[in-house]
Design a protein around this motif. Structure first.
Motif, PDB file in Angstrom:
ATOM      1  N   LEU A  78       0.843  -1.189   0.000  1.00 12.40           N
ATOM      2  CA  LEU A  78       0.000   0.000   0.000  1.00 12.40           C
ATOM      3  C   LEU A  78       0.882   1.245   0.000  1.00 12.40           C
ATOM      4  CD1 LEU A  78      -2.972   0.896   0.268  1.00 12.40           C
ATOM      5  CD2 LEU A  78      -2.624   0.863   2.742  1.00 12.40           C
ATOM      6  N   CYS A  79       0.641   2.125  -0.964  1.00 11.61           N
ATOM      7  CA  CYS A  79       1.434   3.354  -1.033  1.00 11.61           C
ATOM      8  C   CYS A  79       0.986   4.330   0.038  1.00 11.61           C
ATOM      9  CB  CYS A  79       1.292   4.007  -2.406  1.00 11.61           C
ATOM     10  SG  CYS A  79       2.154   5.597  -2.455  1.00 11.61           S
ATOM     11  N   ARG A  80       1.963   4.853   0.763  1.00 10.48           N
ATOM     12  CA  ARG A  80       1.640   5.839   1.800  1.00 10.48           C
ATOM     13  C   ARG A  80       2.442   7.115   1.605  1.00 10.48           C
ATOM     14  NH1 ARG A  80       0.677   2.609   7.243  1.00 10.48           N
ATOM     15  NH2 ARG A  80      -0.151   4.616   7.878  1.00 10.48           N
ATOM     16  N   ALA A  81       2.866   7.345   0.361  1.00 10.11           N
ATOM     17  CA  ALA A  81       3.554   8.601   0.059  1.00 10.11           C
ATOM     18  C   ALA A  81       2.512   9.715  -0.070  1.00 10.11           C
ATOM     19  CB  ALA A  81       4.387   8.454  -1.211  1.00 10.11           C
ATOM     20  N   GLU A  82       3.020  10.923  -0.355  1.00  8.71           N
ATOM     21  CA  GLU A  82       2.206  12.126  -0.202  1.00  8.71           C
ATOM     22  C   GLU A  82       0.849  12.115  -0.917  1.00  8.71           C
ATOM     23  OE1 GLU A  82       3.232  16.689  -1.005  1.00  8.71           O
ATOM     24  OE2 GLU A  82       4.818  15.503  -0.061  1.00  8.71           O
ATOM     25  N   ALA A  83       0.863  11.806  -2.221  1.00  8.87           N
ATOM     26  CA  ALA A  83      -0.402  11.874  -2.981  1.00  8.87           C
ATOM     27  C   ALA A  83      -1.420  10.880  -2.432  1.00  8.87           C
ATOM     28  CB  ALA A  83      -0.140  11.606  -4.462  1.00  8.87           C
ATOM     29  N   CYS A  84      -0.947   9.674  -2.159  1.00  7.71           N
ATOM     30  CA  CYS A  84      -1.866   8.647  -1.647  1.00  7.71           C
ATOM     31  C   CYS A  84      -2.306   8.980  -0.222  1.00  7.71           C
ATOM     32  CB  CYS A  84      -1.211   7.278  -1.731  1.00  7.71           C
ATOM     33  SG  CYS A  84      -1.030   6.708  -3.442  1.00  7.71           S
ATOM     34  N   GLN A  85      -1.370   9.522   0.528  1.00  3.58           N
ATOM     35  CA  GLN A  85      -1.721   9.898   1.904  1.00  3.58           C
ATOM     36  C   GLN A  85      -2.817  10.965   1.907  1.00  3.58           C
ATOM     37  OE1 GLN A  85       0.971  11.919   4.781  1.00  3.58           O
ATOM     38  NE2 GLN A  85       1.677   9.804   5.089  1.00  3.58           N
ATOM     39  N   TYR A 112       6.539   3.602  -0.680  1.00  3.62           N
ATOM     40  CA  TYR A 112       6.454   5.043  -0.854  1.00  3.62           C
ATOM     41  C   TYR A 112       6.539   5.387  -2.329  1.00  3.62           C
ATOM     42  CZ  TYR A 112       6.562   5.175   4.118  1.00  3.62           C
ATOM     43  OH  TYR A 112       6.231   4.976   5.440  1.00  3.62           O
ATOM     44  N   CYS A 113       5.400   5.509  -2.922  1.00  2.90           N
ATOM     45  CA  CYS A 113       5.133   5.860  -4.307  1.00  2.90           C
ATOM     46  C   CYS A 113       5.324   4.685  -5.251  1.00  2.90           C
ATOM     47  CB  CYS A 113       5.931   7.065  -4.811  1.00  2.90           C
ATOM     48  SG  CYS A 113       5.143   7.716  -6.302  1.00  2.90           S
ATOM     49  N   LEU A 114       4.237   4.376  -5.902  1.00  2.00           N
ATOM     50  CA  LEU A 114       4.221   3.316  -6.910  1.00  2.00           C
ATOM     51  C   LEU A 114       4.181   3.912  -8.309  1.00  2.00           C
ATOM     52  CD1 LEU A 114       1.646   1.041  -5.081  1.00  2.00           C
ATOM     53  CD2 LEU A 114       4.039   0.453  -5.512  1.00  2.00           C
ATOM     54  N   GLY A 115       4.347   5.231  -8.404  1.00  2.00           N
ATOM     55  CA  GLY A 115       4.294   5.887  -9.710  1.00  2.00           C
ATOM     56  C   GLY A 115       2.878   5.934 -10.271  1.00  2.00           C
ATOM     57  N   ASN A 116       1.908   5.821  -9.416  1.00  2.00           N
ATOM     58  CA  ASN A 116       0.511   5.794  -9.855  1.00  2.00           C
ATOM     59  C   ASN A 116      -0.275   6.893  -9.131  1.00  2.00           C
ATOM     60  OD1 ASN A 116      -1.482   4.547 -11.434  1.00  2.00           O
ATOM     61  ND2 ASN A 116      -2.178   3.258  -9.745  1.00  2.00           N
ATOM     62  N   CYS A 117       0.428   7.997  -8.890  1.00  2.00           N
ATOM     63  CA  CYS A 117      -0.116   9.051  -8.026  1.00  2.00           C
ATOM     64  C   CYS A 117      -1.430   9.624  -8.552  1.00  2.00           C
ATOM     65  CB  CYS A 117       0.896  10.184  -7.867  1.00  2.00           C
ATOM     66  SG  CYS A 117       2.576   9.617  -7.667  1.00  2.00           S
ATOM     67  N   ALA A 118      -1.590   9.676  -9.868  1.00  2.00           N
ATOM     68  CA  ALA A 118      -2.816  10.245 -10.441  1.00  2.00           C
ATOM     69  C   ALA A 118      -4.036   9.416 -10.060  1.00  2.00           C
ATOM     70  CB  ALA A 118      -2.696  10.333 -11.958  1.00  2.00           C
ATOM     71  N   LEU A 119      -3.790   8.157  -9.706  1.00  2.00           N
ATOM     72  CA  LEU A 119      -4.906   7.291  -9.331  1.00  2.00           C
ATOM     73  C   LEU A 119      -4.806   6.902  -7.846  1.00  2.00           C
ATOM     74  CD1 LEU A 119      -5.131   4.994 -12.488  1.00  2.00           C
ATOM     75  CD2 LEU A 119      -6.552   6.962 -11.912  1.00  2.00           C
ATOM     76  N   SER A 120      -4.413   7.848  -7.038  1.00  2.00           N
ATOM     77  CA  SER A 120      -4.289   7.592  -5.593  1.00  2.00           C
ATOM     78  C   SER A 120      -5.657   7.320  -4.979  1.00  2.00           C
ATOM     79  CB  SER A 120      -3.686   8.815  -4.900  1.00  2.00           C
ATOM     80  OG  SER A 120      -2.382   9.032  -5.363  1.00  2.00           O
ATOM     81  N   PRO A 121      -5.714   6.563  -3.893  1.00  2.00           N
ATOM     82  CA  PRO A 121      -4.598   5.802  -3.326  1.00  2.00           C
ATOM     83  C   PRO A 121      -4.316   4.539  -4.145  1.00  2.00           C
ATOM     84  CG  PRO A 121      -6.579   5.542  -1.982  1.00  2.00           C
ATOM     85  CD  PRO A 121      -6.926   6.488  -3.087  1.00  2.00           C
ATOM     86  N   ALA A 122      -3.032   4.198  -4.210  1.00  2.00           N
ATOM     87  CA  ALA A 122      -2.599   3.102  -5.070  1.00  2.00           C
ATOM     88  C   ALA A 122      -2.065   1.948  -4.238  1.00  2.00           C
ATOM     89  CB  ALA A 122      -1.514   3.601  -6.022  1.00  2.00           C
ATOM     90  N   ALA A 123      -2.161   0.756  -4.809  1.00  2.00           N
ATOM     91  CA  ALA A 123      -1.627  -0.425  -4.135  1.00  2.00           C
ATOM     92  C   ALA A 123      -1.189  -1.444  -5.182  1.00  2.00           C
ATOM     93  CB  ALA A 123      -2.687  -1.047  -3.226  1.00  2.00           C
TER      94      ALA A 123
HETATM   95  S1  FES Z   1       2.177   8.789  -3.992  1.00  2.00           S
HETATM   96 FE1  FES Z   1       1.164   6.887  -4.092  1.00  2.00          FE
HETATM   97  S2  FES Z   1       1.544   6.195  -6.075  1.00  2.00           S
HETATM   98 FE2  FES Z   1       2.680   8.009  -5.943  1.00  2.00          FE
END
Ligand code: FES
Length: 144
Positions: A78-85, A112-123
């Motif tokens: 599970l991405c917990r970087a900024e956009a997803c957070q 921390y970031c899956l490169g799918n920030c436009a579709l947050s939250p990503a996993a």
């Molecule tokens: S911040 Fe979650 S995919 Fe980039």
């Protein structure tokens, strides 16, 4: 860890001991071979490298790359970087932790970031990337 596993851990450690900074390659090799680094490997590696157990343990626990227990059938990263957070990843993680308690065959890990920030939250679920995930959509994936 079985006797056989302990012997194999020692074999791996001894084969790599002469590398510069041998501890990390050894931990990676053991993680790759067994899918995790059992705590019982720590004294073996310490012995082979002439390090303290605390030193080996410290490195093992510092890096999130190393799994500390056998992998479950489903792995949810599970991405917990900024956009997803900003779109609820923290709440999602809490809900998944609660829903996937003991007895389920799934593990939730943080990335921390899956490169799918436009579709947050990503996993990443079992290696496949999903966007705009919800607790229900992840649970549906790991329960099928
Ligand atoms: S911040 Fe979650 S995919 Fe980039």
């Amino acid at each position: 860890m079985s006797e056989l596993d302990a012997a194999e851990v020692r074999e791996i450690a001894e084969a790599l001991r002469s590398l510069d900074g041998a501890l990390l390659p050894i931990l990676h090799a053991i993680n790759d071979r067994f899918g995790y680094v059992d705590e019982a490997a720590v004294p073996i590696i310490a012995d082979v490298l002439n390090l303290s157990r605390a030193e080996v343990h410290g490195v093992l626990t510092f890096y999130h790359d190393f799994r500390r227990e056998p992998a479950k059938r489903h792995i949810v990263r599970l991405c917990r970087a900024e956009a997803c957070q900003s779109l609820g990843a923290d709440r999602l993680a809490e809900e998944l932790d609660a829903a996937l308690g003991t007895g389920t065959d799934a593990t939730v890990e943080t990335v921390y970031c899956l490169g799918n920030c436009a579709l947050s939250p990503a996993a990443l679920v079992d290696g496949k990337l999903y966007g705009r995930v919800t607790t229900d959509s992840v649970l549906a994936l790991v329960r099928r």
